[in-house]
Design an enzyme around this catalytic site. Sequence first.
Site, PDB file in Angstrom:
ATOM      1  N   ARG A  49      10.996  -5.346   4.928  1.00 34.52           N
ATOM      2  CA  ARG A  49      11.052  -4.089   4.759  1.00 34.52           C
ATOM      3  C   ARG A  49      11.977  -3.247   5.350  1.00 34.52           C
ATOM      4  O   ARG A  49      12.294  -3.520   6.756  1.00 34.52           O
ATOM      5  CB  ARG A  49       9.661  -3.809   5.144  1.00 34.52           C
ATOM      6  CG  ARG A  49       9.392  -2.203   5.058  1.00 34.52           C
ATOM      7  CD  ARG A  49       7.812  -1.733   5.380  1.00 34.52           C
ATOM      8  NE  ARG A  49       6.998  -2.511   6.153  1.00 34.52           N
ATOM      9  CZ  ARG A  49       5.657  -2.494   5.990  1.00 34.52           C
ATOM     10  NH1 ARG A  49       5.149  -2.106   5.336  1.00 34.52           N
ATOM     11  NH2 ARG A  49       5.185  -3.345   7.254  1.00 34.52           N
ATOM     12  N   ARG A  90      -0.582  -9.381  12.703  1.00 32.62           N
ATOM     13  CA  ARG A  90      -1.119  -8.280  12.075  1.00 32.62           C
ATOM     14  C   ARG A  90      -2.152  -8.739  10.881  1.00 32.62           C
ATOM     15  O   ARG A  90      -2.998  -8.227  10.483  1.00 32.62           O
ATOM     16  CB  ARG A  90      -0.284  -7.186  11.403  1.00 32.62           C
ATOM     17  CG  ARG A  90       0.313  -6.336  12.666  1.00 32.62           C
ATOM     18  CD  ARG A  90       1.628  -5.662  12.587  1.00 32.62           C
ATOM     19  NE  ARG A  90       1.709  -4.945  10.994  1.00 32.62           N
ATOM     20  CZ  ARG A  90       2.734  -4.786  10.528  1.00 32.62           C
ATOM     21  NH1 ARG A  90       4.037  -5.277  10.873  1.00 32.62           N
ATOM     22  NH2 ARG A  90       2.852  -4.313   9.382  1.00 32.62           N
ATOM     23  N   LYS A 143       0.860  -1.525   0.226  1.00 30.50           N
ATOM     24  CA  LYS A 143      -0.026   0.064   0.012  1.00 30.50           C
ATOM     25  C   LYS A 143       0.900   1.141   0.067  1.00 30.50           C
ATOM     26  O   LYS A 143       0.760   2.305  -0.707  1.00 30.50           O
ATOM     27  CB  LYS A 143      -0.991   0.125   1.501  1.00 30.50           C
ATOM     28  CG  LYS A 143      -1.902  -1.181   1.291  1.00 30.50           C
ATOM     29  CD  LYS A 143      -2.748  -0.984   2.636  1.00 30.50           C
ATOM     30  CE  LYS A 143      -2.071  -1.256   3.973  1.00 30.50           C
ATOM     31  NZ  LYS A 143      -1.430  -2.472   4.089  1.00 30.50           N
ATOM     32  N   ARG A 173      11.201  -1.485  11.045  1.00 33.62           N
ATOM     33  CA  ARG A 173      10.050  -1.331  11.802  1.00 33.62           C
ATOM     34  C   ARG A 173      10.114  -2.061  12.801  1.00 33.62           C
ATOM     35  O   ARG A 173      10.296  -3.304  13.002  1.00 33.62           O
ATOM     36  CB  ARG A 173       8.770  -1.124  11.323  1.00 33.62           C
ATOM     37  CG  ARG A 173       8.674   0.148  10.500  1.00 33.62           C
ATOM     38  CD  ARG A 173       7.500   0.263   9.501  1.00 33.62           C
ATOM     39  NE  ARG A 173       5.883  -0.354   9.826  1.00 33.62           N
ATOM     40  CZ  ARG A 173       4.997  -0.517   9.481  1.00 33.62           C
ATOM     41  NH1 ARG A 173       4.827  -0.114   8.337  1.00 33.62           N
ATOM     42  NH2 ARG A 173       3.732  -1.098  10.083  1.00 33.62           N
ATOM     43  N   ARG A 224      -9.712   0.806   8.845  1.00 30.26           N
ATOM     44  CA  ARG A 224      -9.296  -0.500   9.107  1.00 30.26           C
ATOM     45  C   ARG A 224     -10.568  -1.315   9.756  1.00 30.26           C
ATOM     46  O   ARG A 224     -10.280  -2.728  10.107  1.00 30.26           O
ATOM     47  CB  ARG A 224      -7.972  -0.593   9.871  1.00 30.26           C
ATOM     48  CG  ARG A 224      -6.814  -0.561   9.346  1.00 30.26           C
ATOM     49  CD  ARG A 224      -5.625  -0.723  10.461  1.00 30.26           C
ATOM     50  NE  ARG A 224      -4.323  -1.275  10.042  1.00 30.26           N
ATOM     51  CZ  ARG A 224      -3.270  -0.671   9.341  1.00 30.26           C
ATOM     52  NH1 ARG A 224      -3.559   0.636   9.039  1.00 30.26           N
ATOM     53  NH2 ARG A 224      -2.131  -1.359   9.161  1.00 30.26           N
TER      54      ARG A 224
HETATM   55  P1  ADP Z   1       2.139  -1.844   3.301  1.00 29.01           P
HETATM   56  O1  ADP Z   1       2.272  -0.455   3.126  1.00 29.01           O
HETATM   57  O2  ADP Z   1       0.950  -2.464   2.333  1.00 29.01           O
HETATM   58  O3  ADP Z   1       2.253  -2.362   4.550  1.00 29.01           O
HETATM   59  P2  ADP Z   1       4.758  -1.687   1.896  1.00 29.01           P
HETATM   60  O4  ADP Z   1       4.373  -0.789   0.729  1.00 29.01           O
HETATM   61  O5  ADP Z   1       5.491  -1.110   2.929  1.00 29.01           O
HETATM   62  O6  ADP Z   1       3.418  -2.494   2.413  1.00 29.01           O
HETATM   63  O7  ADP Z   1       5.487  -2.909   1.146  1.00 29.01           O
HETATM   64  C1  ADP Z   1       5.942  -3.897   1.957  1.00 29.01           C
HETATM   65  C2  ADP Z   1       7.172  -4.412   1.617  1.00 29.01           C
HETATM   66  O8  ADP Z   1       7.166  -5.200   0.540  1.00 29.01           O
HETATM   67  C3  ADP Z   1       8.257  -3.184   1.415  1.00 29.01           C
HETATM   68  O9  ADP Z   1       9.665  -3.591   1.749  1.00 29.01           O
HETATM   69  C4  ADP Z   1       8.040  -2.990  -0.162  1.00 29.01           C
HETATM   70  O10 ADP Z   1       9.526  -2.495  -0.660  1.00 29.01           O
HETATM   71  C5  ADP Z   1       7.984  -4.484  -0.516  1.00 29.01           C
HETATM   72  N1  ADP Z   1       7.155  -4.610  -2.004  1.00 29.01           N
HETATM   73  C6  ADP Z   1       6.094  -3.660  -2.150  1.00 29.01           C
HETATM   74  N2  ADP Z   1       5.356  -3.983  -3.117  1.00 29.01           N
HETATM   75  C7  ADP Z   1       5.992  -4.863  -3.706  1.00 29.01           C
HETATM   76  C8  ADP Z   1       5.840  -5.929  -4.908  1.00 29.01           C
HETATM   77  N3  ADP Z   1       4.926  -5.784  -5.610  1.00 29.01           N
HETATM   78  N4  ADP Z   1       6.844  -6.980  -5.117  1.00 29.01           N
HETATM   79  C9  ADP Z   1       7.752  -7.192  -3.975  1.00 29.01           C
HETATM   80  N5  ADP Z   1       7.834  -6.401  -2.806  1.00 29.01           N
HETATM   81  C10 ADP Z   1       7.149  -5.201  -2.750  1.00 29.01           C
HETATM   82  P1  AMP Z   2       0.832   0.575   9.030  1.00 29.53           P
HETATM   83  O1  AMP Z   2       1.841   1.426   9.212  1.00 29.53           O
HETATM   84  O2  AMP Z   2      -0.504   0.841   8.179  1.00 29.53           O
HETATM   85  O3  AMP Z   2       1.394  -0.874   8.753  1.00 29.53           O
HETATM   86  O4  AMP Z   2       0.105   0.499  10.755  1.00 29.53           O
HETATM   87  C1  AMP Z   2       0.905   0.209  11.543  1.00 29.53           C
HETATM   88  C2  AMP Z   2       0.201  -0.070  12.745  1.00 29.53           C
HETATM   89  O5  AMP Z   2      -0.683   1.380  13.311  1.00 29.53           O
HETATM   90  C3  AMP Z   2      -1.062  -0.962  12.755  1.00 29.53           C
HETATM   91  O6  AMP Z   2      -0.531  -2.113  12.973  1.00 29.53           O
HETATM   92  C4  AMP Z   2      -2.036  -0.366  14.102  1.00 29.53           C
HETATM   93  O7  AMP Z   2      -1.486  -0.758  15.252  1.00 29.53           O
HETATM   94  C5  AMP Z   2      -1.793   1.221  13.794  1.00 29.53           C
HETATM   95  N1  AMP Z   2      -2.897   1.462  12.853  1.00 29.53           N
HETATM   96  C6  AMP Z   2      -2.541   2.428  11.581  1.00 29.53           C
HETATM   97  N2  AMP Z   2      -3.656   2.857  11.133  1.00 29.53           N
HETATM   98  C7  AMP Z   2      -4.744   2.332  11.887  1.00 29.53           C
HETATM   99  C8  AMP Z   2      -6.183   2.099  11.917  1.00 29.53           C
HETATM  100  N3  AMP Z   2      -6.862   2.989  10.591  1.00 29.53           N
HETATM  101  N4  AMP Z   2      -6.783   1.824  12.921  1.00 29.53           N
HETATM  102  C9  AMP Z   2      -6.203   1.112  13.924  1.00 29.53           C
HETATM  103  N5  AMP Z   2      -4.952   1.156  14.249  1.00 29.53           N
HETATM  104  C10 AMP Z   2      -4.117   1.477  13.054  1.00 29.53           C
END
Ligand code: ADP
Ligand code: AMP
Length: 214
Positions: free
Chosen positions: A127, A171, A13, A160, A88
């Site tokens: 990541r 999660r 995302k 992270r 969410r």
């Molecule tokens: P989210 O915001 O949904 O948690 P991220 O955008 O942070 O996910 O992506 C999670 C991890 O996967 C990051 O390390 C990113 O670089 C990697 N990633 C994102 N999109 C792809 C893809 N299409 N293929 C492989 N790895 C990806």
């Molecule tokens: P994310 O960066 O989107 O992966 O979110 C990391 C963490 O932040 C999640 O596991 C939740 O603990 C908290 N969080 C982020 N967005 C929300 C939301 N909309 N509602 C509740 N918790 C959230």
Amino acid sequence: MRLIILGPPGAGKGTQADFIVKKYKIPHISTGDILRENIKDETDLGKKAKDYMDKGSLVPDELVIALVQERITREDCKEGFLLDGFPRTTAQAVALDAELRKLGISLDRAINIMVDPELLIERAVGRRVCKTCGATYHVTFNPPEEEGKCDIDHTTLIQRDDDTEETVKNRIQVYTNQTSPLIDYYKAQGLLLNVNGAQEIDAVFNDIVAGLEQ
Ligand code: ADP
Ligand code: AMP
Ligand code: ZN
């Protein structure tokens, strides 16, 4: 353009959001990023959110809803925004609808990035993020030019706190139970844009743009 982006943790995302906001010149509103910023700054909100985030649970609805209500009424959201990681829960989605109605606006699309659970753990655990500019990398799938350093500002990349295998599993469970019902919620509103997230990053982005411009 007013968009939300849905998908399980590690789906991509944030990665796609960065491309989308550049193309459509709208602010990227990531509730996870805002909450992590609050933890770093030791604000009241940060103190309340920290334990939930460390465990991989959701932060209580009322805290996150208040934060988004305030954020989307700012000047930079006049022409649109992309919400990443919000809503969410169904309660958050209902509150968002109510707020948008109050403002006399509505969502254009809900982008849903679909990725099978097997891929998610490897994506999240690999990541790496830049504390300075927020850029996201992956040790294998999207590595920086120089190992461990941000391409943009050379800051040392970090992992992270919640990207451990155990927390990611929790999660994913939380996503399945509490967030995945939103797919039907937005489908019923005719807003859902499903995208196959198990492709290369560029291919996912191409599908999103094609879907948005259909
Ligand atoms: P989210 O915001 O949904 O948690 P991220 O955008 O942070 O996910 O992506 C999670 C991890 O996967 C990051 O390390 C990113 O670089 C990697 N990633 C994102 N999109 C792809 C893809 N299409 N293929 C492989 N790895 C990806
Ligand atoms: P994310 O960066 O989107 O992966 O979110 C990391 C963490 O932040 C999640 O596991 C939740 O603990 C908290 N969080 C982020 N967005 C929300 C939301 N909309 N509602 C509740 N918790 C959230
Ligand atoms: Zn950086």
